[in-house]
Motif scaffolding. Sequence first.
Motif, short mmCIF file in Angstrom:
data_model
loop_
_atom_site.label_atom_id
_atom_site.label_comp_id
_atom_site.label_asym_id
_atom_site.label_seq_id
_atom_site.Cartn_x
_atom_site.Cartn_y
_atom_site.Cartn_z
N SER A 83 0.85 -1.18 0.00
CA SER A 83 0.00 0.00 0.00
C SER A 83 0.89 1.23 0.00
O SER A 83 1.59 1.50 0.98
CB SER A 83 -0.90 0.02 1.25
N VAL B 269 -0.96 3.47 -5.14
CA VAL B 269 -1.06 2.02 -5.06
C VAL B 269 -2.11 1.66 -4.02
O VAL B 269 -1.92 1.86 -2.82
CB VAL B 269 0.30 1.38 -4.71
N ASP B 270 -3.24 1.15 -4.49
CA ASP B 270 -4.40 0.85 -3.66
C ASP B 270 -4.40 -0.62 -3.28
O ASP B 270 -4.37 -1.49 -4.16
CB ASP B 270 -5.67 1.19 -4.45
N SER C 268 -2.07 -3.70 -8.07
CA SER C 268 -2.16 -2.25 -8.21
C SER C 268 -0.77 -1.62 -8.26
O SER C 268 -0.56 -0.57 -8.86
CB SER C 268 -2.97 -1.66 -7.05
N TYR C 269 0.18 -2.27 -7.61
CA TYR C 269 1.58 -1.81 -7.63
C TYR C 269 2.24 -2.21 -8.94
O TYR C 269 2.20 -3.38 -9.35
CB TYR C 269 2.33 -2.42 -6.45
N THR D 234 6.26 -6.91 -2.41
CA THR D 234 5.10 -7.79 -2.49
C THR D 234 5.34 -9.18 -1.91
O THR D 234 4.41 -9.99 -1.86
CB THR D 234 4.66 -7.98 -3.96
#
Length: 475
Positions: A59, A65-66, A96-97, A211
């Motif tokens: 996040s 970045v959601d 999202s990233y 991630t």
Amino acid sequence: MMMVTSLPLKGIPGSYGPPLIGSLKDRLDYFWFQGQDTFFRSRVAKYQSTVFRTNIPPSFPFIGVDPRIIAITDCKSFEALFDMSLVEKKDILVGSYMPSVSYTGSTRVVAYLDTSEERHAVIKTFAMETLKKASRTWVAVLQESLGRMFETLEKEVKEKGKASFIAPVQRCLFRFLCKVLVGADPLAVPEIGEDGWIILDEWLALQLLPTVKTGAVPQPLEEILFHSFPFPFFMVSNGYRKIYEFLKKEGRSFIDSAKKDYGLTEEEILHNIIFVIGFNAFGGFSVFLPSLLNAIGTDTGLQAQLRAEVKHTMQTHAGRLSFQAIEDMNLVKSTVYEVLRLNPPVALQFARARRDFELESYECKYGIRKGELLCGYQTLAMRDSRVFSDSEKFVADRFTKENGGEALLNHLFWSNGPQTGSPTINNKQCAAKDYVVATAWLIVAEIFSRYESFGTDGSSSITSLQESRMMLNQC
């Protein structure tokens, strides 16, 4: 007369929680308190649903970045991720990233392009045709690269009693991929031949660190150091430039041909092929092959069956290893499929809703709104007990013709599409889907042409190699 009833429409269970706090709690569960697998399984149990709302890392609100996703963990719902009329794939390869385009020479490579974008069709065509041309020498180049790897492993096992296979496997893969796809042999440039695979490891790691859990440092240091911000490209820019210059020089004939045939610029060709080699192929194989070696290396009964099948099949193919020969190795093929089912190289597959639609699960439908991010957790979906019996168990012959397992290939999704599907310019299925599984089959066949058996420690080391008198010929 039979009554046809439609599935009821239900709201998606789960919550994103309060701003910032909700995503932080889920992030700590994902990386620290639960881990990825328990994170998804516990929410399936909590909501009694295979589809639910949650947050997943990273996040980074300051760069948009959601972390909010709709998680999908069953086979039936998972299929929506491949329907390009329902979803799009623009810039969401890892969610999202999206790592900075600096990592790919300021080029948005094909993996980040949606099928609706003009350059997608021409670049994917280039990738598929490159693989097709490479198939002419695929077996011979692979055998040569594997031969060097096995020599290294044999020597180390003899001297030390065991040998870590991670570095030899990655060095083998790097040389094989560069040579077979581009015609550039890393051994021609000593620095690249020795360290090229390490450069790719570092390049991959910096893009994906936010991630993944590494375990390299204790918590909470990992959260603070690795998961709190995206990493800048300059940390690996020197290495990337070396790979770029190596391929530019040693792959000159390949580049000139691609420019002429596909109308691509030299920059597009080089950065896309580096991504195909480094991210798609090298990265994927580096995760998958250790799982495959361990699955076979810890099961002596399976090894005996595989060895018998390889030897029997080769007798009918004049002792020559080829794509045609491995098509007749049903247990070899099934074993590879089963490892892909239980340990897919990429656990998460993402898609963003192209429009409002209804997502069908087994017992109900869920309303999806345009723009919502869907995240399929493949590791759990591929263990869907409604599709796979003994779904948590490794069953080597699950996909054999004799067991009627070929129908299950419709539900094997490791390649961003079903195993029965075909990569086209109109979908996002991996261009190398068929070459990945064929290469894994070839590696298994090559192992049992060289060795009666081998052992692994279930982690990252070969513990024994018993030579065979049967050696296969190159195609």
